[in-house]
Design a protein around this motif. Structure first.
Motif, PDB file in Angstrom:
ATOM      1  N   UNK A  38       0.814  -1.208   0.000  1.00 47.69           N
ATOM      2  CA  UNK A  38       0.000   0.000   0.000  1.00 47.69           C
ATOM      3  C   UNK A  38       0.850   1.262   0.000  1.00 47.69           C
ATOM      4  N   UNK A  39       2.171   1.060  -0.099  1.00 52.66           N
ATOM      5  CA  UNK A  39       3.148   2.154  -0.082  1.00 52.66           C
ATOM      6  C   UNK A  39       3.304   2.779   1.291  1.00 52.66           C
ATOM      7  N   UNK A  40       2.715   2.158   2.272  1.00 49.08           N
ATOM      8  CA  UNK A  40       2.957   2.600   3.644  1.00 49.08           C
ATOM      9  C   UNK A  40       4.285   2.025   4.121  1.00 49.08           C
ATOM     10  N   UNK A  41       4.943   2.743   4.993  1.00 49.06           N
ATOM     11  CA  UNK A  41       6.186   2.243   5.580  1.00 49.06           C
ATOM     12  C   UNK A  41       5.945   2.061   7.073  1.00 49.06           C
ATOM     13  N   UNK A  42       6.159   0.852   7.546  1.00 52.03           N
ATOM     14  CA  UNK A  42       5.855   0.493   8.929  1.00 52.03           C
ATOM     15  C   UNK A  42       7.125   0.488   9.769  1.00 52.03           C
ATOM     16  N   UNK A  43       7.006   0.998  10.973  1.00 51.77           N
ATOM     17  CA  UNK A  43       8.146   1.087  11.876  1.00 51.77           C
ATOM     18  C   UNK A  43       7.844   0.333  13.170  1.00 51.77           C
ATOM     19  N   UNK A  44       8.897  -0.088  13.836  1.00 51.26           N
ATOM     20  CA  UNK A  44       8.753  -0.679  15.160  1.00 51.26           C
ATOM     21  C   UNK A  44       8.010  -1.986  15.185  1.00 51.26           C
ATOM     22  N   UNK A  45       8.376  -2.911  14.304  1.00 50.80           N
ATOM     23  CA  UNK A  45       7.718  -4.217  14.249  1.00 50.80           C
ATOM     24  C   UNK A  45       8.507  -5.237  15.075  1.00 50.80           C
ATOM     25  N   UNK A  46       7.823  -5.963  15.923  1.00 51.47           N
ATOM     26  CA  UNK A  46       8.465  -6.910  16.838  1.00 51.47           C
ATOM     27  C   UNK A  46       7.911  -8.313  16.663  1.00 51.47           C
ATOM     28  N   UNK A  47       8.772  -9.292  16.852  1.00 49.13           N
ATOM     29  CA  UNK A  47       8.348 -10.675  16.928  1.00 49.13           C
ATOM     30  C   UNK A  47       7.886 -11.008  18.333  1.00 49.13           C
ATOM     31  N   UNK A  48       7.468 -12.264  18.523  1.00 50.27           N
ATOM     32  CA  UNK A  48       6.925 -12.658  19.827  1.00 50.27           C
ATOM     33  C   UNK A  48       8.011 -13.059  20.806  1.00 50.27           C
ATOM     34  N   UNK A  49       9.213 -13.259  20.321  1.00 53.10           N
ATOM     35  CA  UNK A  49      10.339 -13.601  21.181  1.00 53.10           C
ATOM     36  C   UNK A  49      10.599 -15.091  21.236  1.00 53.10           C
ATOM     37  N   UNK A  50      11.856 -15.436  21.416  1.00 55.94           N
ATOM     38  CA  UNK A  50      12.262 -16.823  21.573  1.00 55.94           C
ATOM     39  C   UNK A  50      13.258 -16.913  22.730  1.00 55.94           C
ATOM     40  N   UNK A  51      13.079 -17.891  23.580  1.00 56.17           N
ATOM     41  CA  UNK A  51      13.900 -18.013  24.791  1.00 56.17           C
ATOM     42  C   UNK A  51      15.241 -18.672  24.461  1.00 56.17           C
ATOM     43  N   UNK A  52      16.293 -18.061  24.939  1.00 58.00           N
ATOM     44  CA  UNK A  52      17.631 -18.651  24.882  1.00 58.00           C
ATOM     45  C   UNK A  52      18.125 -18.795  26.309  1.00 58.00           C
ATOM     46  N   UNK A  53      18.473 -20.020  26.683  1.00 53.65           N
ATOM     47  CA  UNK A  53      18.974 -20.288  28.024  1.00 53.65           C
ATOM     48  C   UNK A  53      20.332 -20.954  27.925  1.00 53.65           C
ATOM     49  N   UNK A  54      21.314 -20.366  28.589  1.00 53.23           N
ATOM     50  CA  UNK A  54      22.679 -20.889  28.571  1.00 53.23           C
ATOM     51  C   UNK A  54      23.016 -21.347  29.983  1.00 53.23           C
ATOM     52  N   UNK A  55      23.276 -22.624  30.125  1.00 52.70           N
ATOM     53  CA  UNK A  55      23.582 -23.184  31.441  1.00 52.70           C
ATOM     54  C   UNK A  55      25.085 -23.172  31.676  1.00 52.70           C
ATOM     55  N   UNK A  56      25.457 -23.016  32.927  1.00 54.26           N
ATOM     56  CA  UNK A  56      26.893 -22.967  33.269  1.00 54.26           C
ATOM     57  C   UNK A  56      27.449 -24.340  33.581  1.00 54.26           C
TER      58      UNK A  56
END
Length: 122
Positions: free
Chosen positions: A104-122
């Motif tokens: 539509x020739x609109x330009x969209x800003x500030x688009x976010x995904x839902x997130x994905x968890x990253x866990x790093x164990x020691x």
């Protein structure tokens, strides 16, 4: 509208690697910038890495030399290769897209995904 769908998060031991992917869908002509932010409990959402449409990149100091951002503009997809992971990299990682030109020739800003968890164990 634009949808961002992340994948590739999970649990990994310190020193290991993960690769995140984020695909943007919708009636997209082009995207000016895509990238990754992360947020740990009780902390603000911080930039991890971004890539501009021309290919230039920016990284947080904490991930330089360990993480690599790349993109496939034909697929409207951004990747984050994470190596030498540390427990302090544990967070929800969010995909971000800015300057998305749609049919539509609109330009969209500030688009976010839902997130994905990253866990790093020691």
């Amino acid at each position: 509208q634009v949808q961002l769908v992340e994948s590739g998060g999970g649990l990994v031991q310190a020193g290991g690697s993960l690769r995140l992917s984020c695909a943007a869908s919708g009636s997209i002509f082009s995207i000016d910038l895509m990238g990754w932010y992360r947020q740990s409990p009780g902390k603000q959402r911080d930039l991890v890495a971004v890539i501009h449409s021309g290919g230039s990149t920016n990284y947080a100091d904490s991930v330089k030399g360990r993480f690599t951002i790349s993109s496939d503009t034909a697929k409207n997809t951004v990747y984050l290769q994470m190596n030498s992971l540390k427990p302090e990299d544990t967070a929800v990682y969010y995909c971000y897209a800015d300057g998305v030109l749609i049919t539509s020739r609109a330009r969209l800003y500030g688009n976010w995904g839902q997130g994905t968890q990253v866990t790093v164990s020691s």
